[in-house]
Design an enzyme around this catalytic site. Structure first.
Site, PDB file in Angstrom:
ATOM      1  N   LYS A 248      70.967  10.577 -67.481  1.00  9.33           N
ATOM      2  CA  LYS A 248      70.741  10.853 -68.900  1.00  9.33           C
ATOM      3  C   LYS A 248      69.258  11.124 -69.143  1.00  9.33           C
ATOM      4  CE  LYS A 248      71.866   8.789 -73.435  1.00  9.33           C
ATOM      5  NZ  LYS A 248      72.504   7.638 -74.112  1.00  9.33           N
TER       6      LYS A 248
ATOM      7  N   SER B  63      77.194   4.047 -76.529  1.00 12.61           N
ATOM      8  CA  SER B  63      76.944   5.384 -75.981  1.00 12.61           C
ATOM      9  C   SER B  63      77.343   5.619 -74.539  1.00 12.61           C
ATOM     10  CB  SER B  63      75.483   5.762 -76.163  1.00 12.61           C
ATOM     11  OG  SER B  63      75.274   6.114 -77.495  1.00 12.61           O
TER      12      SER B  63
ATOM     13  N   SER C 171      76.110   8.723 -77.351  1.00 11.00           N
ATOM     14  CA  SER C 171      75.119   9.739 -77.108  1.00 11.00           C
ATOM     15  C   SER C 171      75.043  10.189 -75.653  1.00 11.00           C
ATOM     16  CB  SER C 171      73.743   9.225 -77.524  1.00 11.00           C
ATOM     17  OG  SER C 171      73.384   8.110 -76.718  1.00 11.00           O
TER      18      SER C 171
HETATM   19  N1  GLN Z   1      76.562   5.775 -81.894  1.00  8.36           N
HETATM   20  C1  GLN Z   1      75.612   4.711 -81.907  1.00  8.36           C
HETATM   21  C2  GLN Z   1      74.378   5.136 -82.674  1.00  8.36           C
HETATM   22  O1  GLN Z   1      74.339   6.255 -83.082  1.00  8.36           O
HETATM   23  C3  GLN Z   1      75.294   4.279 -80.514  1.00  8.36           C
HETATM   24  C4  GLN Z   1      74.193   5.011 -79.866  1.00  8.36           C
HETATM   25  C5  GLN Z   1      73.898   4.517 -78.492  1.00  8.36           C
HETATM   26  O2  GLN Z   1      74.602   3.648 -77.975  1.00  8.36           O
HETATM   27  N2  GLN Z   1      72.813   5.011 -77.909  1.00  8.36           N
HETATM   28  O3  GLN Z   1      73.485   4.367 -82.870  1.00  8.36           O
END
Ligand code: GLN
Length: 475
Positions: free
Chosen positions: A79, A178, A154
């Site tokens: 990532k 994410s 994400s």
């Molecule tokens: N969807 C969550 C957010 O937008 C989780 C994001 C993540 O785990 N990096 O904060």
């Protein structure tokens, strides 16, 4: 048959016994990336030359050296919020578009030491803030099972990279879901480790008390293999628990006798789609067949999880992202008359809309006069949520739940409404708030759209999660 349809242990074994070379394995990965990149957009940066060179070096190692490398020649996608020395680390943001870190994250050193070959950096929502991989400066990523749908986020690029067969393994980060959520949407397996299991050194910070790096793979055994490599104890991260995960073949027996699982009723209420519900019910049946027993339990404070999470994560993000001021890293706006103008213009032009929204929300909840009403209250509710989990784990060794309320939604469907997007995180954020490990494993495929089942366990009990995930996969 592709090499990547087999577990990683078999890939490395065939390299060791000479039936295939690292170079051939890595070439297969690079070919698959070039065949799919345009369609799915899983990657931001490709490392063709670096990967090919590295594969050649690994092929030159002698037999004894090769034996020591658990990921010998295995292509891995990373990532793009994890720092790679000499390779751009953009976080999907204009702000870091040209940032090339002078150091490696601990997990990158760990992958190198294990003989892995990093083939590329994957797409993500800008600064890992999102649930759909639609907010990256580099463009969107599409779901390999249906290109008109989101891959989740994400870590959407990392999940899509595995789901589209370009790599057998990838790594993501999970602040509020994410890793688990895109894995559920893309039909692959992913694990968010216990907070402190994997070093965060070199992970670009979003919300430091919630962020964890974790493994993504086609199958559950490979998650265990990769977690063992990633969980290298690290004095450079003061929140690192220095507890390496030890993988063991016993975990993957398929036998669940002696395990009691809790079904937390709040995770099965209103808003859960029938497709997801029936997938989870099937997974519960599968676990029963293999000897597990189930009890009903309650996490009463789940109702406050989204609000709590979005106060804490935005507060921490507003503080963490204060470092991007046009002076030290990345983007600097041109032609500004004063220092303050330069700060403002750099942040105005460097960040996208969702990142700005979170910085403003976070600044607000931390500001004098609102701190007690929002941040402090959220910190207290976070403790209550942790206590809910402690209480149920006195009666059972793991919990079963959905990962997401619905299968992958259409591209653009929720981009105009941030609250609707935030609500899709309802089943994942609590594990981060409580610091406990959680896994997502594919359990159903209604109309071709994957659905994942989530298991959560007490801190440091990743072995229980892998045991359960493996049993579901086997069924
Ligand atoms: N969807 C969550 C957010 O937008 C989780 C994001 C993540 O785990 N990096 O904060």
């Amino acid at each position: 048959m592709s090499h990547f349809d087999r577990p990683v242990s078999e890939i490395t074994e065939s390299i060791r016994n000479g039936s295939v070379t690292c170079k051939e394995i890595v070439s297969e990965s690079l070919e698959r990336i070039s065949a799919t990149q345009q369609k799915f957009g899983a990657y931001i940066t490709l490392l063709e030359n670096q990967a090919a060179e590295r594969a050649e070096q690994l092929d030159k190692l002698d037999t004894d050296a090769k034996k020591e490398l658990p990921l010998l020649g295995v292509p891995v996608a990373v990532k793009d919020n994890i720092c790679t020395r000499g390779v751009a680390t953009t976080c999907g943001s204009r702000m870091l578009e040209s940032f090339v870190p002078p150091y490696n994250a601990t997990v990158i050193d760990a992958l190198d030491a294990a003989g892995a070959v990093i083939v590329g950096k994957t797409n993500l929502d800008e600064f890992a803030m999102g649930s759909s991989t639609e907010t990256s400066y580099a463009g969107i990523t599409r779901n390999p099972h249906d290109p008109e749908r989101i891959p989740g986020g994400s870590s959407g690029g990392s999940a899509a990279a595995v789901a589209s067969g370009t790599v057998p393994l990838s790594i993501g980060s999970d602040t509020g879901g994410s890793i688990r959520q895109p894995c559920s949407h893309c039909g692959v397996a992913g694990l968010k480790p216990t907070y402190g299991r994997v070093s965060r050194y070199g992970l670009v910070a979003f919300a430091s008390s919630l962020d964890q790096i974790g493994p993504i793979a086609m199958n559950v055994e490979d998650l265990g293999t990769l977690l063992e490599v990633l969980s290298l104890p690290d004095p450079r991260d003061s929140t690192n628990g220095r507890k390496a995960f030890v993988n063991s073949p016993d975990i993957y027996s398929g036998d669940l006798h002696g395990l009691t699982l809790g079904i937390p009723r709040e995770y099965f209420g209103e808003g859960l789609s029938p497709e997801v519900r029936s997938g989870i019910e099937q997974a519960i049946e599968d676990c029963k067949q293999r000897g597990a027993s189930f009890i009903d339990v309650s996490i009463p404070n789940l109702q406050f999880a989204i609000a709590t999470y979005y106060i804490i994560c935005t507060a921490e993000a507003s503080s963490n992202l204060a470092r991007y001021d046009g002076v030290k890293y990345g983007f600097r706006a041109k032609d500004q008359r004063s220092l303050v103008d330069m700060y403002e213009a750099s942040r105005e032009q460097g960040f996208g809309a969702e990142v700005k929204r979170r910085i403003m929300l976070g600044t607000y909840v931390l500001s004098a006069g609102y701190y007690d009403a929002y941040y402090l209250k959220a910190a207290r509710v976070r403790t209550l949520i942790g206590q809910d989990f402690d209480r149920v784990f006195e009666k059972c060794q793991a919990l079963v739940a959905p990962v997401t309320p619905t299968p992958a939604f259409k591209l653009g469907e929720k981009s105009e409404d941030p609250i609707e997007m935030y609500l899709t995180d309802i089943y994942t954020v609590s594990a981060n708030l409580a610091g406990i490990p959680a896994i997502s494993v594919p359990c159903a495929n209604p109309n071709g759209l994957p659905v994942g089942v989530q298991f959560m366990a007490p801190k440091w009990k990743e072995d229980t999660l892998l045991r359960l995930g493996h049993a579901v996969q086997k069924s």
